[in-house]
Write a protein that holds these residues in place. Structure first.
Motif, PDB file in Angstrom:
ATOM      1  N   GLY A 199       3.904  -4.823  29.220  1.00 34.35           N
ATOM      2  CA  GLY A 199       4.254  -4.518  27.835  1.00 34.35           C
ATOM      3  C   GLY A 199       4.199  -5.684  26.878  1.00 34.35           C
ATOM      4  O   GLY A 199       4.717  -5.598  25.766  1.00 34.35           O
ATOM      5  N   GLY A 200       3.572  -6.798  27.266  1.00 37.11           N
ATOM      6  CA  GLY A 200       3.492  -7.946  26.375  1.00 37.11           C
ATOM      7  C   GLY A 200       4.816  -8.678  26.261  1.00 37.11           C
ATOM      8  O   GLY A 200       5.791  -8.370  26.946  1.00 37.11           O
ATOM      9  N   SER A 201       4.865  -9.658  25.378  1.00 36.14           N
ATOM     10  CA  SER A 201       6.082 -10.467  25.234  1.00 36.14           C
ATOM     11  C   SER A 201       7.160  -9.756  24.427  1.00 36.14           C
ATOM     12  O   SER A 201       8.335 -10.112  24.508  1.00 36.14           O
ATOM     13  N   LYS A 202       6.771  -8.784  23.595  1.00 29.37           N
ATOM     14  CA  LYS A 202       7.679  -8.021  22.728  1.00 29.37           C
ATOM     15  C   LYS A 202       8.258  -8.855  21.583  1.00 29.37           C
ATOM     16  O   LYS A 202       9.155  -8.387  20.879  1.00 29.37           O
ATOM     17  N   MET A 203       7.761 -10.062  21.382  1.00 33.02           N
ATOM     18  CA  MET A 203       8.306 -10.892  20.311  1.00 33.02           C
ATOM     19  C   MET A 203       8.001 -10.315  18.929  1.00 33.02           C
ATOM     20  O   MET A 203       8.801 -10.452  18.007  1.00 33.02           O
TER      21      MET A 203
END
Length: 508
Positions: free
Chosen positions: A243-247
């Motif tokens: 899901g990626g870094s979500k930053m």
């Protein structure tokens, strides 16, 4: 009525059950109702799951506004507004204090206490700048609220906390756990040059590793930029694996900044690559171009060209050849100015295992990826067939380790890579059992696959170093390997416990 005393306001806060908690998301307000507790100095304690996006957001944007509002009728309404700065509680003593304060006020904390799973929780302490109490009848009469100004007790540590928070945000953006994919092949290529060619330069190795890590970090950030809308819809991902870094989604880094700094890192890596080509020879240039193209077009927004959506297996092949073959043979070339068949052969198990890390991380995202038209291999062929591919790649990796010393001049010391077999066995076991289950059930499989790639790569590095290095140096890097693998394992284990903690605490 006269101004309220501190004790009267604390009594009101202790009678209240929940508070509206407001935070900032890139300038946009976010709000949540939460149970809370307060100590005698107006410090407010809250709790959530470790790894909760709210906690991550608090760690980076600590300004917090709380509103506690109670009363049966309009003329009985009381409210207390608390404006302060949040910080994650770290010390054992203060965690115990937070637990004691919250266990009888928060059903969630109480349940975790009864299950003996408090370590799955994160506690947040909001240190107030101001505490403002109002009572409706007094407001209607024009009376001033009771205000406690506590800002002098908070402001001292704000600047240093902000700097550390921003650094932590950017650290998460590059996804540090994933960077083993780049430095393992870079170190392996250098180790093979040292052992088999008798040529080695520390400065060139350090530059090679730096460029490899920077290009991967930049690619991670560019992928977050391109997948921002898709990742926002992905609620099934399991940090830190998917899901990626979500930053971006947490509002900690803007989409524009993520893309810009991703390009900056990638460009800087490219410049280092050009320098290495100048020093070692132009033969490295095709690998640099190949890696940059593979990374930049690995994924993209809906309707745009990407290797993921091009054809089944293309994206996975690019990962294997970039983070397995190209980086290994490229690192060897930087040291020696030539290519080697043996280096190519040894890169095969590394390529297979890094592909497995990518592949198993696609399982939790499969449903979301399908909805967002991101056609990963798991989406295209289904989870069952993808699981079989995963197992086949594990077998391929170790079949290669067995065969390579027989058909080439690669030393038999590479057989120490079999020390990582227990992790492979566990990864296969979890994949077989949970490939089509809940994302949290597959977490141990994700973890064992990542550790297996890391440990196998490090063991291969040791296998070559020990051929030429002194016993003491070999023992030193072996000890370092054990410490590093243990640290990564503990990090992953903490994430696993976080994700499974909620399920355990509320199991019926």
């Amino acid at each position: 009525m006269a101004e309220r005393t501190k004790e009267e306001i604390l009594d009101y806060l202790n009678r209240a059950e929940v508070s509206s908690v407001g935070t900032s998301n890139m300038g946009k307000p976010r709000q949540r109702m939460m149970h809370f507790a307060v100590d005698d100095e107006f410090n407010v304690y809250l709790s959530s799951m470790k790894g909760d996006p709210k906690v991550i957001q608090w760690s980076n944007i600590p300004e917090t506004a709380m509103l506690i509002h109670q009363g049966q009728t309009f003329m009985e309404m009381e409210e207390c507004e608390i404006i302060g700065r949040a910080q994650v509680v770290r010390g054992d003593k203060e965690r115990e204090k937070a637990t004691d304060l919250l266990k009888n006020r928060s059903p969630i904390v109480g349940n975790f206490v009864s299950q003996g799973a408090v370590d799955r929780l994160e506690f947040i302490k909001v240190k107030p700048y101001t505490v403002k109490y109002r009572f409706v009848p007094e407001i209607l009469q024009g009376e001033a609220p009771t205000v406690f100004d506590l800002s002098s007790e908070v402001e001292g540590s704000a600047d240093s906390q902000d700097i550390l928070s921003r650094l932590n945000t950017w650290k998460e953006a590059v996804r540090p756990l994933s960077l083993t994919a780049s430095f393992i092949p870079a170190l392996l290529g250098g180790a093979m040059a040292f052992s088999m060619a008798g040529i080695f330069s520390w400065p060139l190795l350090l530059l090679t590793v730096l460029a490899a890590v920077m290009v991967q970090a930049g690619t991670n950030m560019i992928n977050d930029f391109k997948d921002a809308e898709r990742d926002a819809e992905n609620t099934g991902g399991v940090r830190p694996f998917t899901g990626g870094s979500k930053m971006i989604q947490l509002g900690l880094i803007s989409k524009a900044d993520m893309g810009f700094f991703g390009i900056v890192l990638t460009a800087a890596a490219g410049l280092i690559g050009l320098y290495l080509a100048f020093v070692s020879g132009p033969g490295i240039l095709p690998l640099i171009v190949y890696g940059l193209i593979a990374g930049f077009f690995y994924t993209n927004g809906k309707g745009k060209f990407s290797f993921i959506n091009l054809s089944p297996g293309i994206a996975e092949f690019l990962i294997a050849t970039t983070y397995g073959t190209a980086m290994t043979v490229g690192a060897y070339y930087v040291q020696t100015g030539s290519y080697s068949l043996e280096v190519f052969l040894v890169s095969i198990p590394v390529a297979a295992l890094i592909t497995n890390v990518l592949l198993i991380n696609q399982f939790p995202d499969a449903e979301s990826d399908a909805e967002q038209e991101k056609e990963t291999l798991v989406v295209r062929i289904g989870k069952k067939q993808a699981k079989n591919v995963l197992i086949a790649l594990f077998i391929t990796a170790f079949a290669a380790v067995i065969i390579i010393p027989i058909i080439s001049e690669v030393p038999a010391t590479v057989y120490i890579a079999f020390l990582s077999l227990p992790f492979m066995v566990q990864a296969i076991r979890y994949a077989n059992k949970h490939y089509d289950g809940q994302p949290t059930e597959l977490i141990p499989g994700n973890a064992h696959t990542a550790i297996h790639h890391l440990l196998t790569g490090l063991l291969l590095i040791i296998a070559f170093v020990m051929m030429e290095a002194s016993v003491w140096f070999t023992l030193l890097i072996s000890a370092g390997t054990l410490v590093f693998v243990f640290w990564v394992w503990k990090y992953i284990e903490r994430q696993r416990k976080v994700m499974s903690g909620f399920k355990k605490a509320f199991a019926k």
